[in-house]
Structures are given as C-alpha cells and as structure tokens.
Design an enzyme around this catalytic site. Sequence first.
Site, mmCIF file in Angstrom:
data_model
loop_
_atom_site.group_PDB
_atom_site.id
_atom_site.type_symbol
_atom_site.label_atom_id
_atom_site.label_comp_id
_atom_site.label_asym_id
_atom_site.label_seq_id
_atom_site.Cartn_x
_atom_site.Cartn_y
_atom_site.Cartn_z
ATOM 1 N N GLY A 75 22.319 -31.890 -24.066
ATOM 2 C CA GLY A 75 21.077 -32.276 -24.706
ATOM 3 C C GLY A 75 19.913 -31.447 -24.179
ATOM 4 N N GLN A 78 14.776 -30.549 -20.621
ATOM 5 C CA GLN A 78 13.331 -30.409 -20.423
ATOM 6 C C GLN A 78 12.631 -30.480 -21.775
ATOM 7 O OE1 GLN A 78 12.098 -26.776 -18.547
ATOM 8 N NE2 GLN A 78 9.927 -27.306 -18.585
ATOM 9 N N GLY A 95 7.934 -24.062 -25.196
ATOM 10 C CA GLY A 95 9.334 -24.470 -25.358
ATOM 11 C C GLY A 95 9.992 -23.896 -26.596
ATOM 12 N N GLU A 96 9.548 -22.696 -27.033
ATOM 13 C CA GLU A 96 10.101 -22.152 -28.276
ATOM 14 C C GLU A 96 11.595 -21.840 -28.151
ATOM 15 O OE1 GLU A 96 9.262 -18.718 -31.663
ATOM 16 O OE2 GLU A 96 7.763 -19.124 -30.109
ATOM 17 N N ARG A 98 13.783 -23.477 -26.362
ATOM 18 C CA ARG A 98 14.494 -24.761 -26.488
ATOM 19 C C ARG A 98 14.516 -25.233 -27.942
ATOM 20 N NH1 ARG A 98 10.746 -27.463 -22.464
ATOM 21 N NH2 ARG A 98 9.941 -25.340 -22.257
ATOM 22 N N GLU A 129 0.644 -21.397 -19.809
ATOM 23 C CA GLU A 129 1.978 -21.890 -19.454
ATOM 24 C C GLU A 129 3.007 -20.773 -19.527
ATOM 25 O OE1 GLU A 129 5.207 -25.358 -20.664
ATOM 26 O OE2 GLU A 129 3.072 -25.655 -21.005
#
Length: 300
Positions: A75, A78, A95-96, A98, A129
């Site tokens: 899964g 994060q 988070g691209e 992910r 970030e």
Amino acid sequence: MTKAIKKQALGRGLSALLKDPENDIKSVEDKNADKVVGNIIELEIEAIEINPFQPRSNFNEESLKELATSIKELGVIQPITVRKLDFNKYQLISGERRLRASKLVGLSTVPAYIRIANDNESLVMALVENIQRHDLDPIEIALSYQRLMDEIQLTQEQMSERVGKKRSTIANYLRLLKLDPIIQTGIRDGFISMGHGRAIINIEDLDAQTDIYQKIVSQNLSVRDTEALVKNYHDSLKPKAAVVKPKAASFDVDESQKRAFNAYFGNLVDIKVATNGKGKITIPFQSEADFNRIIELIKG
C-alpha cells in the site's frame, strides 16, 4: 503498521464528509475544517490533478515500476499532500511518484494530507519540499530556486532562509543555468557531476564549454582534470609577452680590434656600443699590482 491502517480507516470516513456539498470546506475557518485539514484522508485519484509547480520533470521508469510493486504489496505507506481547489477537486503539492505508481497498479484512492493554500503558498510548498529531496538532479534544484525567485520575488538571501541552505550554495546551483543546454542535459542524465559543471561555468564561451564537455565524457575526466582543462583554456587566452629584440649598435667593433685591446692590456676587455654611438670599455684587473700595471699602460 497498525497505526497507519487505523489512520487510513479514519480517512475513509472523512472522505464521505468531503463529498457532502453542505460541508464543502474552503478555508481553515469553515465548519469541520479541523477534521480534514492536516489529516490523512482517502481521496479518489481521479479528483487529484498534477501540480503545475512540480519542479521534477524526469521520472525514472524502472524506479517507478519498483515503487508500484511495493505499493501493490504494502500500500501507500507515506501519504501524498494535496491542496483543496474546489468541491471534490484537489491539486497535488508533493508525492507525484507515489501518485503515478498508484495509478500504475490500478488503485482508485490514495491516502493524502489535505492543505488549504493559495497559488503562491502551493508553489512555495511544492518547490521547497521537492528541493529538500535527495533524488532531484542539480539542474532541477537550480530551476526550482530560479522559479521561486522569479514568481514570488525572493532574493537569494530570502531563499536561503526559506529552504535552510547557505546563500553560497543557492548561488552555485543557479550558476549552473548559465551552462550550455547540452551540458545541463549532461548533468541531468548523469554524464557529468555538478562539480564538473561548476568548473566549466568559469568559461563564458559556450562553444568552448561544449568542447571541454565532450572531452570530459569521452575521456572520463575527473573534476580535477576538468579544472586543469579550464585553467589551460584561460592561460591560452592571456596575451603572450612580446619578445624584445635588442637594438643594433650604431657601429661594430671587429674581432681584430678586440684582440688588440686584449693584447695591449693583457686582459679580456669588454667593449659595448649603444645605438646612439656611445659605448663603454671595461678593463678587468686581478690584483692591486695588476691595477697599477694597467694605470702605467694608460699613462703611456
């Protein structure tokens, strides 16, 4: 793992809250905002759009497939971070990879932190970030710094405070953008390092830059070798000191005349003639007695 599952289960309940038009949260002041903002919520992937401020433009396909395999087994460990744009509409902040990997394995939802942010705040959050990540290449970092400076009018000093980097570090990244685009691509693709680029940037001529770049790649040169090449290049541009030829004497003293002086004084007499006809005769002596001898010769 139990804690992560519990949060995601809670997030599924909050997802229903977000889909209720009567509870459309647009600011942190709205009712139920505290239940949503800053929490992990299961969001439908179709409701999330890609962030136009994303500094990363290169995604390694092999690495992406490995991440997709991990997500299929474990899964999304994060959560990604998104900002709310409109009712049931979100924009990715970070988070691209992910998100892309989740799409590859066919997930319909993904765990996400919800943020309320305007365009400038979103730009800053996304770029800062991503700059902190270790897997961005130096050119992507440089472009991120430049974009922050251009779009929200930050100085290098202000940038230093925002991202927690020394101003000199930021300046070194930004200087890479002065390299020929071919060399920038070489850095992005890993053919040369940032250290190579920092050495080459000391050459203004783009053709000379690419010549040295070709030598680095073809000969597998180190950063130190590159610095030496750059130094040699600069040395070759320095004007060479003109060779000053001595001016010819106004007349010559031939060998027979020199021999006559030497024979008369019994020593090797030095005779120099200048261009204006003036000159100097130097008669050496070996001792006081030799000096007195020469004096008597001169008196005749």
